[in-house]
Design an enzyme around this catalytic site. Structure first.
Site, PDB file in Angstrom:
ATOM      1  CE1 TYR A  67      44.493 -26.992   4.845  1.00 32.55           C
ATOM      2  CE2 TYR A  67      44.234 -26.687   2.389  1.00 32.55           C
ATOM      3  CZ  TYR A  67      43.861 -26.491   3.657  1.00 32.55           C
ATOM      4  OH  TYR A  67      43.107 -24.936   3.836  1.00 32.55           O
ATOM      5  CG  HIS A 135      46.772 -21.825   6.971  1.00 33.83           C
ATOM      6  ND1 HIS A 135      47.057 -22.985   6.521  1.00 33.83           N
ATOM      7  CD2 HIS A 135      45.377 -21.464   7.119  1.00 33.83           C
ATOM      8  CE1 HIS A 135      45.663 -23.627   6.607  1.00 33.83           C
ATOM      9  NE2 HIS A 135      44.854 -22.816   6.677  1.00 33.83           N
ATOM     10  N   PRO A 215      31.955 -22.857   2.657  1.00 36.88           N
ATOM     11  CG  PRO A 215      31.690 -23.064   0.438  1.00 36.88           C
ATOM     12  CD  PRO A 215      32.680 -23.200   1.429  1.00 36.88           C
ATOM     13  CG  LEU A 216      28.735 -26.680   0.738  1.00 33.48           C
ATOM     14  CD1 LEU A 216      28.913 -27.649  -0.442  1.00 33.48           C
ATOM     15  CD2 LEU A 216      27.332 -25.857   0.426  1.00 33.48           C
ATOM     16  NE  ARG A 218      35.538 -26.921   9.286  1.00 31.34           N
ATOM     17  CZ  ARG A 218      35.165 -25.859   9.925  1.00 31.34           C
ATOM     18  NH1 ARG A 218      33.997 -25.508  10.652  1.00 31.34           N
ATOM     19  NH2 ARG A 218      36.241 -24.918  10.181  1.00 31.34           N
ATOM     20  N   GLY A 219      30.127 -29.632   4.911  1.00 32.74           N
ATOM     21  CA  GLY A 219      29.387 -30.508   4.704  1.00 32.74           C
ATOM     22  C   GLY A 219      27.927 -30.625   5.345  1.00 32.74           C
TER      23      GLY A 219
END
Length: 328
Positions: A67, A135, A215-216, A218-219
Protein backbone atom coordinates in the site's frame (compact mmCIF):
# COMPACT_ATOMS: atom_id res chain seq x y z
CA UNK A 1 -32.53 2.30 18.83
CA UNK A 2 -31.00 5.74 19.25
CA UNK A 3 -30.35 7.37 15.92
CA UNK A 4 -27.38 5.34 14.72
CA UNK A 5 -26.28 8.08 12.38
CA UNK A 6 -25.01 10.04 15.40
CA UNK A 7 -25.13 7.31 18.03
CA UNK A 8 -22.89 7.49 21.06
CA UNK A 9 -20.41 4.64 21.02
CA UNK A 10 -20.47 2.79 24.33
CA UNK A 11 -18.45 -0.34 23.77
CA UNK A 12 -16.79 -1.95 20.75
CA UNK A 13 -17.37 -5.74 20.69
CA UNK A 14 -14.17 -7.78 20.77
CA UNK A 15 -13.21 -11.28 19.70
CA UNK A 16 -10.30 -13.59 20.40
CA UNK A 17 -7.96 -13.74 17.40
CA UNK A 18 -7.58 -17.30 16.16
CA UNK A 19 -4.74 -19.21 17.79
CA UNK A 20 -3.49 -16.31 19.84
CA UNK A 21 -3.80 -14.61 23.20
CA UNK A 22 -5.00 -11.39 21.55
CA UNK A 23 -8.43 -9.79 21.55
CA UNK A 24 -9.38 -7.61 18.61
CA UNK A 25 -12.29 -5.26 17.93
CA UNK A 26 -14.89 -6.86 15.66
CA UNK A 27 -14.81 -3.68 13.61
CA UNK A 28 -11.22 -2.80 12.84
CA UNK A 29 -9.73 -0.27 10.45
CA UNK A 30 -8.43 -1.02 6.98
CA UNK A 31 -5.75 1.60 6.31
CA UNK A 32 -5.07 1.07 2.58
CA UNK A 33 -7.07 4.07 1.37
CA UNK A 34 -5.04 6.43 3.52
CA UNK A 35 -2.10 6.09 1.15
CA UNK A 36 -3.46 5.40 -2.34
CA UNK A 37 -6.18 3.91 -4.55
CA UNK A 38 -9.12 6.09 -3.46
CA UNK A 39 -7.98 9.64 -4.06
CA UNK A 40 -5.49 12.14 -2.68
CA UNK A 41 -3.86 11.20 0.62
CA UNK A 42 -3.90 13.60 3.56
CA UNK A 43 -1.37 12.51 6.18
CA UNK A 44 -2.58 14.92 8.87
CA UNK A 45 -6.20 13.82 8.52
CA UNK A 46 -5.18 10.17 8.37
CA UNK A 47 -3.18 10.37 11.60
CA UNK A 48 -6.11 12.14 13.25
CA UNK A 49 -8.35 9.26 12.14
CA UNK A 50 -5.90 6.59 13.33
CA UNK A 51 -5.67 8.20 16.76
CA UNK A 52 -9.44 8.69 16.80
CA UNK A 53 -9.97 5.00 16.08
CA UNK A 54 -7.91 4.06 19.13
CA UNK A 55 -9.81 6.51 21.29
CA UNK A 56 -13.14 5.07 20.11
CA UNK A 57 -12.10 1.52 21.06
CA UNK A 58 -10.88 0.15 17.74
CA UNK A 59 -7.67 -1.80 18.33
CA UNK A 60 -7.23 -3.84 15.12
CA UNK A 61 -5.43 -2.11 12.24
CA UNK A 62 -4.72 -3.58 8.83
CA UNK A 63 -2.00 -2.52 6.38
CA UNK A 64 0.38 -4.10 3.83
CA UNK A 65 3.80 -3.39 2.41
CA UNK A 66 2.34 -2.82 -1.06
CA UNK A 67 0.00 0.00 0.00
CA UNK A 68 1.58 3.24 -1.12
CA UNK A 69 3.75 1.35 -1.97
CA UNK A 70 5.38 1.20 1.48
CA UNK A 71 3.94 4.58 2.53
CA UNK A 72 1.07 3.08 4.50
CA UNK A 73 3.35 1.17 6.85
CA UNK A 74 5.42 4.33 7.30
CA UNK A 75 2.25 6.27 8.10
CA UNK A 76 1.24 3.80 10.81
CA UNK A 77 4.78 3.85 12.19
CA UNK A 78 4.55 7.62 12.51
CA UNK A 79 1.05 7.58 14.00
CA UNK A 80 1.54 4.78 16.51
CA UNK A 81 5.18 5.19 17.50
CA UNK A 82 4.26 5.70 21.17
CA UNK A 83 1.00 3.72 21.15
CA UNK A 84 1.83 0.23 19.93
CA UNK A 85 0.86 -1.28 23.28
CA UNK A 86 -2.75 -0.23 22.66
CA UNK A 87 -3.34 -2.05 19.38
CA UNK A 88 -2.98 -5.19 17.29
CA UNK A 89 -1.26 -4.63 13.96
CA UNK A 90 -1.63 -6.76 10.85
CA UNK A 91 0.51 -6.32 7.74
CA UNK A 92 1.15 -8.39 4.63
CA UNK A 93 3.72 -9.40 2.03
CA UNK A 94 3.85 -11.08 -1.41
CA UNK A 95 2.48 -8.47 -3.86
CA UNK A 96 5.31 -6.70 -5.65
CA UNK A 97 5.32 -3.12 -6.92
CA UNK A 98 7.82 -1.58 -9.34
CA UNK A 99 9.56 1.79 -9.08
CA UNK A 100 6.62 3.50 -10.83
CA UNK A 101 4.09 1.94 -8.47
CA UNK A 102 2.89 -0.63 -10.99
CA UNK A 103 2.11 -4.19 -10.01
CA UNK A 104 5.04 -6.51 -10.63
CA UNK A 105 3.77 -9.95 -9.71
CA UNK A 106 3.90 -12.13 -6.60
CA UNK A 107 6.78 -13.50 -4.56
CA UNK A 108 6.39 -16.24 -1.97
CA UNK A 109 9.98 -17.48 -1.95
CA UNK A 110 11.36 -18.06 1.56
CA UNK A 111 14.20 -15.59 1.07
CA UNK A 112 11.72 -12.93 0.00
CA UNK A 113 9.43 -13.64 2.94
CA UNK A 114 12.31 -12.96 5.31
CA UNK A 115 13.49 -9.80 3.56
CA UNK A 116 9.95 -8.42 3.25
CA UNK A 117 9.37 -8.92 6.96
CA UNK A 118 12.60 -7.12 7.86
CA UNK A 119 11.62 -4.20 5.62
CA UNK A 120 8.16 -3.96 7.18
CA UNK A 121 9.59 -4.02 10.70
CA UNK A 122 11.88 -1.13 9.80
CA UNK A 123 9.12 0.96 8.19
CA UNK A 124 6.77 0.39 11.10
CA UNK A 125 9.45 0.94 13.70
CA UNK A 126 8.60 -2.19 15.69
CA UNK A 127 10.48 -5.31 16.77
CA UNK A 128 7.57 -7.70 16.25
CA UNK A 129 4.54 -7.80 13.95
CA UNK A 130 1.38 -9.04 15.68
CA UNK A 131 -0.23 -10.70 12.64
CA UNK A 132 1.67 -11.33 9.40
CA UNK A 133 -0.31 -12.29 6.31
CA UNK A 134 0.64 -13.86 3.02
CA UNK A 135 -1.26 -11.31 0.92
CA UNK A 136 -1.67 -13.59 -2.08
CA UNK A 137 -0.28 -17.01 -2.86
CA UNK A 138 2.60 -17.14 -5.34
CA UNK A 139 1.56 -19.97 -7.72
CA UNK A 140 5.21 -20.64 -8.57
CA UNK A 141 6.17 -21.47 -4.98
CA UNK A 142 4.77 -24.38 -2.94
CA UNK A 143 2.65 -22.98 -0.13
CA UNK A 144 4.54 -25.26 2.23
CA UNK A 145 7.74 -23.31 1.46
CA UNK A 146 6.14 -19.90 1.97
CA UNK A 147 4.39 -20.81 5.22
CA UNK A 148 7.51 -22.64 6.39
CA UNK A 149 9.41 -19.38 6.06
CA UNK A 150 6.64 -17.54 7.91
CA UNK A 151 6.89 -20.11 10.69
CA UNK A 152 10.59 -19.29 10.89
CA UNK A 153 9.70 -15.63 11.49
CA UNK A 154 7.62 -16.68 14.51
CA UNK A 155 10.52 -18.75 15.83
CA UNK A 156 12.83 -15.76 15.36
CA UNK A 157 10.47 -13.52 17.33
CA UNK A 158 9.81 -11.17 14.41
CA UNK A 159 6.16 -12.21 14.03
CA UNK A 160 3.69 -13.33 16.68
CA UNK A 161 0.91 -14.94 14.63
CA UNK A 162 0.27 -15.92 11.02
CA UNK A 163 -2.48 -15.17 8.55
CA UNK A 164 -3.37 -15.87 4.92
CA UNK A 165 -5.44 -13.90 2.41
CA UNK A 166 -7.60 -15.09 -0.48
CA UNK A 167 -6.57 -18.76 -0.41
CA UNK A 168 -8.65 -21.86 -1.08
CA UNK A 169 -9.94 -24.17 1.63
CA UNK A 170 -7.37 -26.79 0.60
CA UNK A 171 -4.52 -24.28 0.78
CA UNK A 172 -5.73 -23.14 4.18
CA UNK A 173 -5.69 -26.71 5.50
CA UNK A 174 -2.20 -27.31 4.09
CA UNK A 175 -0.84 -24.13 5.66
CA UNK A 176 -2.48 -24.77 9.02
CA UNK A 177 -0.84 -28.20 9.22
CA UNK A 178 2.58 -26.50 8.97
CA UNK A 179 1.89 -23.79 11.54
CA UNK A 180 -1.35 -22.62 13.19
CA UNK A 181 -3.06 -19.96 11.09
CA UNK A 182 -4.84 -17.37 13.22
CA UNK A 183 -6.65 -15.36 10.53
CA UNK A 184 -7.92 -15.79 7.00
CA UNK A 185 -8.69 -12.53 5.22
CA UNK A 186 -10.89 -12.41 2.13
CA UNK A 187 -13.38 -10.05 0.57
CA UNK A 188 -16.84 -10.53 2.05
CA UNK A 189 -19.93 -8.38 1.81
CA UNK A 190 -23.47 -8.46 0.51
CA UNK A 191 -22.15 -8.41 -3.04
CA UNK A 192 -19.13 -10.72 -2.45
CA UNK A 193 -20.40 -13.80 -0.65
CA UNK A 194 -17.99 -16.43 -1.97
CA UNK A 195 -16.51 -17.37 1.47
CA UNK A 196 -19.89 -18.76 2.53
CA UNK A 197 -19.46 -21.72 0.16
CA UNK A 198 -16.59 -23.40 2.01
CA UNK A 199 -14.17 -21.04 3.77
CA UNK A 200 -16.43 -20.20 6.73
CA UNK A 201 -16.82 -23.88 7.56
CA UNK A 202 -13.09 -24.60 7.38
CA UNK A 203 -12.22 -21.55 9.48
CA UNK A 204 -14.70 -22.68 12.13
CA UNK A 205 -13.33 -26.22 12.09
CA UNK A 206 -9.72 -25.06 12.47
CA UNK A 207 -10.34 -22.23 14.93
CA UNK A 208 -9.32 -19.49 12.48
CA UNK A 209 -10.76 -15.97 12.66
CA UNK A 210 -12.25 -14.80 9.38
CA UNK A 211 -11.38 -11.19 8.51
CA UNK A 212 -13.75 -9.53 6.05
CA UNK A 213 -12.21 -6.82 3.90
CA UNK A 214 -14.25 -4.44 1.71
CA UNK A 215 -17.45 -5.08 3.72
CA UNK A 216 -18.95 -1.96 2.14
CA UNK A 217 -18.21 -3.06 -1.41
CA UNK A 218 -15.39 -0.53 -1.82
CA UNK A 219 -17.84 2.17 -0.83
CA UNK A 220 -20.59 1.23 -3.26
CA UNK A 221 -22.89 -0.26 -0.60
CA UNK A 222 -22.99 3.04 1.29
CA UNK A 223 -25.11 4.50 -1.50
CA UNK A 224 -22.61 7.31 -1.99
CA UNK A 225 -21.50 6.23 -5.48
CA UNK A 226 -24.54 6.57 -7.76
CA UNK A 227 -22.35 6.88 -10.87
CA UNK A 228 -18.76 6.90 -12.08
CA UNK A 229 -18.90 10.70 -11.89
CA UNK A 230 -18.87 10.33 -8.10
CA UNK A 231 -15.27 9.07 -8.26
CA UNK A 232 -12.31 11.40 -8.59
CA UNK A 233 -9.86 11.04 -11.51
CA UNK A 234 -7.22 8.45 -10.70
CA UNK A 235 -9.51 6.52 -8.36
CA UNK A 236 -8.67 2.81 -8.71
CA UNK A 237 -12.36 1.91 -8.82
CA UNK A 238 -12.67 3.48 -12.26
CA UNK A 239 -10.68 0.49 -13.51
CA UNK A 240 -12.71 -2.05 -11.55
CA UNK A 241 -15.31 -4.16 -13.44
CA UNK A 242 -17.97 -3.49 -10.80
CA UNK A 243 -17.76 0.24 -11.38
CA UNK A 244 -18.60 0.42 -15.07
CA UNK A 245 -21.79 2.34 -15.89
CA UNK A 246 -23.57 -0.90 -16.71
CA UNK A 247 -22.46 -2.67 -13.52
CA UNK A 248 -23.35 0.30 -11.32
CA UNK A 249 -26.85 0.37 -12.77
CA UNK A 250 -27.37 -3.37 -12.23
CA UNK A 251 -25.83 -3.38 -8.76
CA UNK A 252 -28.08 -0.57 -7.59
CA UNK A 253 -30.41 -3.34 -6.36
CA UNK A 254 -28.03 -3.93 -3.42
CA UNK A 255 -28.14 -0.29 -2.37
CA UNK A 256 -31.92 -0.05 -2.73
CA UNK A 257 -32.33 -3.04 -0.43
CA UNK A 258 -29.97 -1.60 2.17
CA UNK A 259 -31.60 1.82 2.06
CA UNK A 260 -35.03 0.27 2.54
CA UNK A 261 -33.94 -1.62 5.67
CA UNK A 262 -31.93 1.36 6.93
CA UNK A 263 -34.94 3.68 6.75
CA UNK A 264 -36.90 1.27 8.92
CA UNK A 265 -34.06 0.93 11.46
CA UNK A 266 -33.19 4.62 11.72
CA UNK A 267 -29.75 3.70 10.41
CA UNK A 268 -27.63 4.26 7.32
CA UNK A 269 -27.10 1.88 4.41
CA UNK A 270 -23.46 1.45 5.49
CA UNK A 271 -24.51 0.47 9.00
CA UNK A 272 -26.96 -2.14 7.74
CA UNK A 273 -24.30 -3.56 5.40
CA UNK A 274 -21.78 -3.85 8.25
CA UNK A 275 -24.34 -5.25 10.67
CA UNK A 276 -25.29 -7.90 8.12
CA UNK A 277 -21.66 -8.95 7.63
CA UNK A 278 -21.05 -9.25 11.38
CA UNK A 279 -24.20 -11.29 11.80
CA UNK A 280 -23.24 -14.00 9.31
CA UNK A 281 -20.41 -15.51 11.37
CA UNK A 282 -19.71 -15.22 15.09
CA UNK A 283 -15.98 -15.72 14.50
CA UNK A 284 -15.72 -12.88 12.00
CA UNK A 285 -14.23 -9.41 12.23
CA UNK A 286 -14.34 -6.77 9.53
CA UNK A 287 -12.02 -3.94 8.53
CA UNK A 288 -13.87 -1.19 6.68
CA UNK A 289 -11.60 1.60 5.54
CA UNK A 290 -12.11 5.30 6.04
CA UNK A 291 -10.10 8.48 6.38
CA UNK A 292 -12.61 10.34 8.57
CA UNK A 293 -13.43 10.08 12.28
CA UNK A 294 -17.10 10.74 11.51
CA UNK A 295 -17.21 7.59 9.38
CA UNK A 296 -15.52 5.61 12.16
CA UNK A 297 -18.34 6.60 14.50
CA UNK A 298 -20.93 5.68 11.91
CA UNK A 299 -19.32 2.29 11.35
CA UNK A 300 -19.11 1.49 15.06
CA UNK A 301 -22.77 2.36 15.54
CA UNK A 302 -23.55 -0.59 13.25
CA UNK A 303 -23.12 -2.83 16.31
CA UNK A 304 -25.91 -1.08 18.23
CA UNK A 305 -28.88 -2.75 16.58
CA UNK A 306 -29.87 -6.20 15.41
CA UNK A 307 -31.50 -7.32 12.21
CA UNK A 308 -34.58 -9.43 12.87
CA UNK A 309 -34.99 -12.89 11.41
CA UNK A 310 -37.57 -11.47 9.01
CA UNK A 311 -35.19 -8.71 7.91
CA UNK A 312 -32.39 -11.25 7.40
CA UNK A 313 -34.73 -13.40 5.34
CA UNK A 314 -35.86 -10.42 3.26
CA UNK A 315 -32.28 -9.48 2.52
CA UNK A 316 -31.33 -13.02 1.50
CA UNK A 317 -34.39 -13.40 -0.68
CA UNK A 318 -33.74 -10.12 -2.48
CA UNK A 319 -30.03 -10.62 -3.15
CA UNK A 320 -29.17 -11.25 -6.81
CA UNK A 321 -27.53 -14.61 -7.46
CA UNK A 322 -24.64 -12.82 -9.15
CA UNK A 323 -23.08 -9.39 -8.79
CA UNK A 324 -22.54 -7.45 -12.01
CA UNK A 325 -18.82 -7.27 -12.73
CA UNK A 326 -15.90 -9.37 -11.52
CA UNK A 327 -14.21 -8.47 -8.22
CA UNK A 328 -10.96 -7.61 -10.02
Amino acid sequence: MASSKEAQIVEVPRLGLGHSDLEISRIGLGCMGMSEFYGTADETESIKTLHGALDLGINFFDTADMYGPHKNEELLGKAFGDRWDRLVLATKFAILRDDQGGFAGLDGRPEYVRSACDASLKRLGVDTIDLYYMHRRDPNVPIEDTVGAMKGLVTAGKVRYLGLSEVTAEELRTAHAIHPISALQSEYSLWSREPEAEIFEVCGELGITFVSYSPLGRGFLTGKIPSRDSLSPGDWRLQNPRFTDEAIAKNRVFVSLLEEIAAQKGATAAQVALNWVLGQNEELVTIPGTTKVSRLKENLAATQFQLSDDEEARIRAALPEETAGARY
